[in-house]
Design a protein around this motif. Structure first.
Motif, PDB file in Angstrom:
ATOM      1  N   TRP A  65       0.085   1.222 -15.184  1.00  8.53           N
ATOM      2  CA  TRP A  65       0.288   2.671 -15.175  1.00  8.53           C
ATOM      3  C   TRP A  65      -0.742   3.371 -16.065  1.00  8.53           C
ATOM      4  O   TRP A  65      -1.311   4.394 -15.686  1.00  8.53           O
ATOM      5  CB  TRP A  65       1.699   3.008 -15.643  1.00  8.53           C
ATOM      6  CG  TRP A  65       2.013   4.463 -15.572  1.00  8.53           C
ATOM      7  CD1 TRP A  65       1.980   5.375 -16.592  1.00  8.53           C
ATOM      8  CD2 TRP A  65       2.382   5.202 -14.396  1.00  8.53           C
ATOM      9  NE1 TRP A  65       2.316   6.628 -16.134  1.00  8.53           N
ATOM     10  CE2 TRP A  65       2.563   6.546 -14.799  1.00  8.53           C
ATOM     11  CE3 TRP A  65       2.580   4.852 -13.066  1.00  8.53           C
ATOM     12  CZ2 TRP A  65       2.943   7.538 -13.901  1.00  8.53           C
ATOM     13  CZ3 TRP A  65       2.957   5.848 -12.164  1.00  8.53           C
ATOM     14  CH2 TRP A  65       3.128   7.166 -12.589  1.00  8.53           C
ATOM     15  N   GLU A 236       4.654   5.231  -3.905  1.00  4.48           N
ATOM     16  CA  GLU A 236       3.581   4.594  -4.647  1.00  4.48           C
ATOM     17  C   GLU A 236       2.222   4.880  -4.003  1.00  4.48           C
ATOM     18  O   GLU A 236       1.219   5.080  -4.705  1.00  4.48           O
ATOM     19  CB  GLU A 236       3.825   3.085  -4.714  1.00  4.48           C
ATOM     20  CG  GLU A 236       2.726   2.285  -5.373  1.00  4.48           C
ATOM     21  CD  GLU A 236       2.518   2.624  -6.827  1.00  4.48           C
ATOM     22  OE1 GLU A 236       1.454   2.278  -7.367  1.00  4.48           O
ATOM     23  OE2 GLU A 236       3.409   3.252  -7.440  1.00  4.48           O
ATOM     24  N   LEU A 259       2.491  -3.521  -9.582  1.00  3.73           N
ATOM     25  CA  LEU A 259       3.098  -2.290  -9.093  1.00  3.73           C
ATOM     26  C   LEU A 259       2.960  -2.161  -7.579  1.00  3.73           C
ATOM     27  O   LEU A 259       3.815  -1.571  -6.916  1.00  3.73           O
ATOM     28  CB  LEU A 259       2.461  -1.082  -9.785  1.00  3.73           C
ATOM     29  CG  LEU A 259       3.181   0.267  -9.679  1.00  3.73           C
ATOM     30  CD1 LEU A 259       4.616   0.154 -10.167  1.00  3.73           C
ATOM     31  CD2 LEU A 259       2.437   1.315 -10.492  1.00  3.73           C
ATOM     32  N   ASP A 263       6.812  -1.756  -5.804  1.00  8.73           N
ATOM     33  CA  ASP A 263       7.063  -0.321  -5.647  1.00  8.73           C
ATOM     34  C   ASP A 263       8.329  -0.063  -4.830  1.00  8.73           C
ATOM     35  O   ASP A 263       9.196   0.715  -5.230  1.00  8.73           O
ATOM     36  CB  ASP A 263       5.853   0.381  -5.031  1.00  8.73           C
ATOM     37  CG  ASP A 263       5.293  -0.355  -3.822  1.00  8.73           C
ATOM     38  OD1 ASP A 263       5.936  -1.304  -3.331  1.00  8.73           O
ATOM     39  OD2 ASP A 263       4.203   0.018  -3.351  1.00  8.73           O
TER      40      ASP A 263
END
Length: 285
Positions: A65, A236, A259, A263
């Motif tokens: 992130w 996402e 991720l 997601d």
């Protein structure tokens, strides 16, 4: 005028299928290793290994992130977001779910203020804590609840089945695009395939575990969780488009970042958590 020999003309076409097969093999192997490890830890009777796994996952997601949101200060952002998320997770593990939610919200505010001080998007900093931390405390709560392993397995297996079926149906059938602005590779055929796979998986799991009293209930749960999985995947994609990146990271060979793989699962966990809460409040399913 010279021309290339026949061997040179055929060399490139022959190399492409081999490259695609190698990439697919890497994707399959890495997925099997990851899934096997996650399922093995999830089914352990002790909650502590599961806590460690989720904590490590949160830390890795926060690193990705930070890299997406603010590459120049990614480490600082990752530490701020991870501190808030893991603190809330541990408080939830100790049996204080409501307090963990309050800590998550306070940590979100702090991360946003810190991002503002660093002159990067404060909304993105605050949102990162909620986006990553909320599913983490929900899945820890699920795992510790009555028949918690089965509830967690429902979230995992339905999300994985829906995601895999959507990918396969989209590749095999093709057709109109689902949301070409943000995710040009996803199709309505893949969307339908994912929903059907989610419903079938939930029905099969319900027959094995007896977690739901009615077959219809299991199908509805599968549909809702599959819908949540698709929504998480699309969300996402929109986030990555907003940050101007193709993948969230490079952690998993052939798949991109963590991720990119969880997601849809993050949204599926929240959906299962809501259903579990309804059951605890007396709703018959």
């Amino acid at each position: 005028m010279s021309s290339q020999p026949p061997e040179a003309e055929t060399a490139v076409p022959l190399a492409k299928p081999k490259s695609k097969r190698s990439e697919l093999a890497v994707r399959i192997i890495s997925a099997l290793v990851l899934i096997g490890g996650v399922l093995g830890i999830t089914m352990l009777p002790d909650h502590r290994p599961f806590l460690v796994m989720i904590s490590v996952g949160v830390a890795l997601l926060c690193i990705e992130w930070g890299l997406m949101m603010a590459p120049n200060v990614s480490g600082r952002i990752a530490v701020a977001v991870a501190t808030a998320g893991i603190a809330a997770l541990f408080v939830g593990y100790l049996g204080h779910p409501l307090l963990s939610i309050l800590i998550l919200c306070f940590g979100s505010l702090c991360a946003g203020l810190y991002a503002y001080r660093l002159h990067v998007g404060w909304v993105d900093g605050a949102y990162g804590v909620l986006y990553i931390g909320w599913p983490a405390i929900v899945i820890m709560w699920l795992h510790q609840s009555n028949r918690g392993v089965e509830w967690v397995l429902f979230a995992f297996l339905i999300a994985w089945a829906a995601d895999s079926a959507a990918f396969a149906a989209g590749r095999l059938i093709g057709g109109p695009k689902l949301w070409p602005r943000y995710s040009p590779n996803k199709t309505w055929a893949g969307f339908a395939g994912g929903l059907i796979a989610g419903m079938l998986t939930a029905g099969a799991l319900s027959d094995i575990t007896g977690l739901f009293k009615h077959d219809t209930s299991a199908s509805v749960v599968g549909l809702l969780v599959a819908l949540a999985t698709m929504a998480g995947d699309l969300w996402e994609s929109a986030l990555k488009r907003r940050f101007g990146v193709k993948d969230a990271g490079t952690l998993i060979p052939g798949h991109g970042g963590l991720l990119d793989r969880v997601d849809g699962l993050m949204f599926a966990i929240v959906a299962i958590g809501g259903i579990r809460l309804l059951v605890m409040l007396g709703t018959e399913i």
